[in-house]
Design an enzyme around this catalytic site. Structure first.
Site: not given
Ligand SMILES: Cc1ncnc2c1ncn2[C@@H]1O[C@H](/C=C/CNC(=O)c2cc(-c3ccc(F)cc3)cc(O)c2O)C[C@H]1O
Ligand SMILES: [Mg+2]
Length: 214
Positions: A141, A144, A169-170, A199
């Site tokens: 999650d 992506k 997810d997603n 969500e």
């Molecule tokens: C490589 C890596 N390593 C460790 N932590 C990592 C990482 N890449 C992201 N993360 C961490 O995970 C989290 C990121 C998750 C990315 N998830 C998303 O971008 C995401 C975006 C949406 C979304 C849908 C429609 C829309 F209009 C707008 C947004 C819905 C979701 O459920 C999501 O998970 C926070 C970040 O710090």
């Molecule tokens: Mg998600």
């Protein structure tokens, strides 16, 4: 400066949930994100699918990539059998800090290890740092475009065994097209799509469940 969305989410948990009651923490976050401000938690609709897959797998060791505020961490940890462990990876220290507090508020800190750093660096260290031989369950999650490289990394590090379940997810919104191609066209996975919605919205989204065949 003002508070952040994760900090406001934490406040909502502290105000509306009962300490030590994971379900009340989940409900407080869902209520806040549905009625006050949206946030990218897996949410209640997809959360029910996560719950059912998790109950079916009953993992001894689980990995989550992308902790954010710990909503799905709490959903997963509350269903783990005694002695089972969840490792969750988050590279944003502010998010990790909020997540630790939400996980602790739910009383699940003994089942969960929040590890700070990029998944690409941490996955190869899972064996040496946490004594993990295999993961029985992986929840993807995070960014992506990291789903495919990290799945390949988990394979290459020998962290998947025959029967390990990946749940992503997603896969529709925002979408993970490369990942769907990878797991659906690979002879090493048996993949299935669970249709749901993004969500707290009516937009379509879903989870892809992929069983590693060895
Ligand atoms: C490589 C890596 N390593 C460790 N932590 C990592 C990482 N890449 C992201 N993360 C961490 O995970 C989290 C990121 C998750 C990315 N998830 C998303 O971008 C995401 C975006 C949406 C979304 C849908 C429609 C829309 F209009 C707008 C947004 C819905 C979701 O459920 C999501 O998970 C926070 C970040 O710090
Ligand atoms: Mg998600």
């Amino acid at each position: 400066t003002g508070s952040s969305r994760p900090q406001r989410m934490l406040k909502a948990v502290q105000k509306n949930a009962t300490k030590g009651d994971p379900q009340s923490v989940i409900s407080a976050i869902d209520h806040y994100c549905r009625h006050k401000e949206w946030a990218m938690n897996v949410g209640d609709d997809k959360g029910l699918i996560l719950d059912s897959v998790l109950t079916e797998v009953n993992p001894s060791t689980a990995l989550e990539l992308g902790t954010y505020c710990g909503y799905s961490t709490v959903r997963i940890a509350r269903l783990l059998s005694p002695g089972s462990k969840l490792i969750t990876v988050e590279f944003n220290p502010a998010f990790a800090e909020v997540a630790r507090q939400i996980i602790a508020y739910a009383g699940l800190q003994d089942k969960v290890t929040v590890v700070e750093g990029p998944s690409g660096d941490l996955i190869p260290k899972m064996k040496e740092r946490f004594g993990i031989r295999y993961f029985d369950f992986v929840f993807l999650d995070h960014w992506k475009d990291r789903y495919v490289p990290d799945t390949k990394l988990l394979e290459d590090c020998g962290l998947l065994k025959k029967g390990t379940v990946l749940l992503a997810d997603n896969v529709i919104c925002p979408g993970a097209p490369e990942y769907l191609k990878y797991v659906r066209n690979s002879a090493h996975y048996e993949s299935r799509y669970y249709k749901s919605n993004l969500e707290y919205t009516k937009v379509e989204d879903g989870l892809e469940k992929s069983v590693f065949l060895g």
